[in-house]
Each structure stands twice: as C-alpha cells, then as structure tokens.
Design an enzyme around this catalytic site. Structure first.
Site, PDB file in Angstrom:
ATOM      1  N   LYS A 133      -6.110  -0.213  -5.426  1.00  0.00           N
ATOM      2  CA  LYS A 133      -6.042   0.728  -4.307  1.00  0.00           C
ATOM      3  C   LYS A 133      -4.683   0.742  -3.619  1.00  0.00           C
ATOM      4  O   LYS A 133      -3.995  -0.274  -3.543  1.00  0.00           O
ATOM      5  CB  LYS A 133      -7.119   0.392  -3.267  1.00  0.00           C
ATOM      6  CG  LYS A 133      -8.522   0.698  -3.743  1.00  0.00           C
ATOM      7  CD  LYS A 133      -9.511   0.808  -2.602  1.00  0.00           C
ATOM      8  CE  LYS A 133      -9.796  -0.506  -1.941  1.00  0.00           C
ATOM      9  NZ  LYS A 133     -10.937  -0.401  -1.016  1.00  0.00           N
ATOM     10  N   ASP A 189       0.825  -1.212   0.000  1.00  0.00           N
ATOM     11  CA  ASP A 189       0.000   0.000   0.000  1.00  0.00           C
ATOM     12  C   ASP A 189       0.862   1.267   0.000  1.00  0.00           C
ATOM     13  O   ASP A 189       0.605   2.215  -0.751  1.00  0.00           O
ATOM     14  CB  ASP A 189      -0.906   0.026   1.239  1.00  0.00           C
ATOM     15  CG  ASP A 189      -2.205  -0.743   1.038  1.00  0.00           C
ATOM     16  OD1 ASP A 189      -2.429  -1.247  -0.078  1.00  0.00           O
ATOM     17  OD2 ASP A 189      -2.991  -0.827   1.993  1.00  0.00           O
ATOM     18  N   PHE A 193       7.024 -17.738   0.057  1.00  0.00           N
ATOM     19  CA  PHE A 193       7.233 -16.713   1.089  1.00  0.00           C
ATOM     20  C   PHE A 193       6.425 -17.019   2.345  1.00  0.00           C
ATOM     21  O   PHE A 193       6.840 -16.716   3.461  1.00  0.00           O
ATOM     22  CB  PHE A 193       6.790 -15.337   0.570  1.00  0.00           C
ATOM     23  CG  PHE A 193       7.779 -14.653  -0.335  1.00  0.00           C
ATOM     24  CD1 PHE A 193       9.005 -14.223   0.142  1.00  0.00           C
ATOM     25  CD2 PHE A 193       7.463 -14.424  -1.663  1.00  0.00           C
ATOM     26  CE1 PHE A 193       9.910 -13.576  -0.687  1.00  0.00           C
ATOM     27  CE2 PHE A 193       8.361 -13.773  -2.511  1.00  0.00           C
ATOM     28  CZ  PHE A 193       9.585 -13.353  -2.022  1.00  0.00           C
TER      29      PHE A 193
END
Length: 351
Positions: free
Chosen positions: A123, A90, A150
């Site tokens: 977003k 983000d 991961f």
C-alpha cells in the site's frame, strides 16, 4: 542478482538514482548518502522534503513528479529510492506508481514504525479532504532495505510510537511477542532497538522483536496483499484511530492513535467476555510500560460512533471488528451491539 549486476557494470552508461529523503533524516544522514553515491560514481539527485501527516498530500506527490521528470528517469532500470519514515515511504510509493504508470521504487525506513509496518506490504497513499490515506494504490516496492541503526537517532516518543504497531501484531497473532514486549519494553526504549553485547538478561530482544513483528505481518499480508478479503486482523487498532488521528493532528502520532484504539477495543473484548479482567489489565500495563497513551480526551463517544459508521461504508456493510480473544489470539466480529460498545466506553472513561 549476479546477472543484473553484470549488466549494470558492463553498461557504458553511468548509473543514475533519484532519492527522496525526509528533511530531518537528510540533516542526520544526508552527507553519508551523498558520499555513498559519489564513491560509487552514481549520478544522483537528492530531494529533501518535509514529510509529515500535515504535508502528506497530492501536492507533495506532484512536487516529486516534477523533479523526477526533470531528472529523466529510466522507468525500467532506475528505481526511485525513498529514505524516511512511513509518510515519506507512502508518498514516494504513490509518486512512483503514477509516473509512467509504474516506476520501481525502494523503501529505506528510518523510524521504528516504518521499519515494522510501512516497509511491509504493497500500500501507498496520501491524505485527502482531512481523511487519512484516502487516495492511494497497491504498488509494492522492488525492495525494502532494513537497517536498525537509523532508529538510534529518533526521539524516545517515536520508539513508543513504533511499539504500538508491534503490540498490535503481538495481541492479534503472537503471545511470545507480547511476552517480549512485556518483559523487555523498557530495555528496548532505553537502547533504541540497538543490538547491545554483554546484556545476557535481555538477549538480542531488539532483533527478536522486530523479526517476529515483521514475520507475523508478512504472514497476515502475503495471502491477501490486495485486500480482496476485508476480514483483516491487521486492522486491529485501525477502526477508530484514523478519525481520531486526523481530528487531533498534530497532537497524536500514528502509533499512539492506534494504541488508544486498541485500548478501547480491549475494553470492548472484556465487555463481550472475550478477555478476563486479568488479561485486560496485562494488556493495559504492557501499553503503559511501552509509554503509549491508553486514552485521549478527543476520543469521544460521538467520534467512535462516527468512525464505526465510516467503517461500515468501506467494509462491505459489516464492522469486521478484530478483537483479542486472549493474549496473542484474536478473531473478527460483526455482532458487537451498540449497548456493549457504550458499556465498554463508560468503563474505559471511568478507569
């Protein structure tokens, strides 16, 4: 793209990459990342940062942008690479969208939550004035690279955290995904979503679960990428949770707060007659099987009322409340009365 590859290899200029990596991920995988770029003769700058909900701010975005400016990126041909969980993706997405108005970036999610949620969609954002993702924008990455290996290094609680967002998609859109979680949840937690051979009873539950979760998310997001339509099933679990999560930081992770919201909304659906008692119990048992919290003392009636008032402000004056109408099916409701909400809350508290 072969044409792009040819252009890149034909150029006399050395390839350059700016990488932002979560500092915990850097300790685990940083040496491999550096070895990769060195082997491929790529000039690179790796910026390791603490990317948590508490540090998810414009200050960190500006820190990244200072380093980007010093590195002198070509905004057309040198994408910024973000390697980390959802907070990292983000923050870097917002930084890239601001630098020279739009610089391409690549997402590499390293947690289960970011793998099925933050990797998908457009977003990005940061917290502001104690409000979750109050500042942000819509700038999709040029690519998301998904690698489940991961996930094997993250703690079990973080696996549960990601399962909260997967369960959201299951309850809203896919009964088959709900059954996968109900039947294989403990196995997925135990194996940390790695594909294990020789376990025929489970098949490749990890691959099936993540693939369906991402596909259903894409089905929901793709036609409404910029959120022009505010009636969004993916908002399930996100009506109360932003207020709760920020209020009790750092005691709840994002997927845990979402699940507490979903648990309450399951009671609301039951109080409205949308779910029968058996369906409600199946949902709650599935949540507990995934080791997700179904209650938190910080989720008071006053907090719920405040969160729903905020919802009205930002949803065109309607609650637009996604609720399950069965297992794997849902609808959006604007007519849930205060009396129904309070009745559901009292039953939730009692249970």
């Amino acid at each position: 793209d072969p044409q792009q590859m040819e252009l890149a290899t034909a150029s006399k200029r050395r390839l350059r990459r700016f990488i932002v990596i979560d500092e915990v991920v850097d300790k685990l995988y940083g040496s491999k990342v550096r070895a990769y770029f060195e082997k491929n003769n790529v000039q690179h700058k790796i910026l390791a940062l603490p990317t948590t909900e508490e540090t998810k701010s414009m200050d960190l975005v500006l820190n990244i942008l200072h380093e980007v400016q010093n590195f002198s990126l070509d905004r057309r041909t040198e994408p910024i690479i973000a390697i980390g969980g959802g907070v990292c993706l983000d923050i870097v997405g917002l930084a890239a969208s601001l630098y020279r108005r739009r610089t391409p970036y690549i997402r590499v999610p390293t947690t289960l939550l970011s793998y099925v949620d933050a990797s998908v969609g457009a977003k990005n954002g940061v917290n502001f004035l104690q409000c979750k993702n109050k500042l942000g924008g819509y700038t999709p990455p040029v690519a998301s690279f998904l690698d489940r290996s991961f996930i094997q290094s993250i703690p079990r609680r973080h696996i549960s955290n990601g399962l909260g967002e997967i369960l959201k998609m299951a309850l809203m859109k896919h009964k088959g995904l709900f059954d996968l979680l109900k039947n294989h949840g403990k196995y997925l937690l135990d194996t940390k979503f790695q594909s294990c051979n020789g376990l025929a009873n489970h098949g490749d539950a990890a691959l099936q679960t993540t693939r369906i979760a991402i596909e259903t998310m894409l089905e929901e997001l793709a036609p409404n990428l910029w959120e022009d339509d505010l009636d969004r099933l993916v908002d399930f679990g996100h009506l109360i949770s932003p207020e709760l999560e920020m209020r009790v930081l750092p005691s709840l992770m994002h997927g845990e707060a979402v699940n507490i919201d979903m648990a309450f909304m399951t009671y609301v659906a039951h109080a409205r007659g949308l779910l029968d008692a058996e369906e409600k119990e199946q949902i709650l048992q599935c949540m507990q099987g995934l080791e997700l919290p179904v209650w938190h003392s910080g989720c008071s009636w006053a907090l719920i009322q405040r969160a729903l008032r905020e919802r009205l402000k930002h949803s065109g004056g309607q609650t637009r409340m996604p609720l399950p109408t069965g297992l794997g099916v849902a609808d959006i409701f604007n007519d849930t009365s205060e009396e129904t909400l309070e009745r559901a809350y009292k039953l939730w508290v009692k249970d």
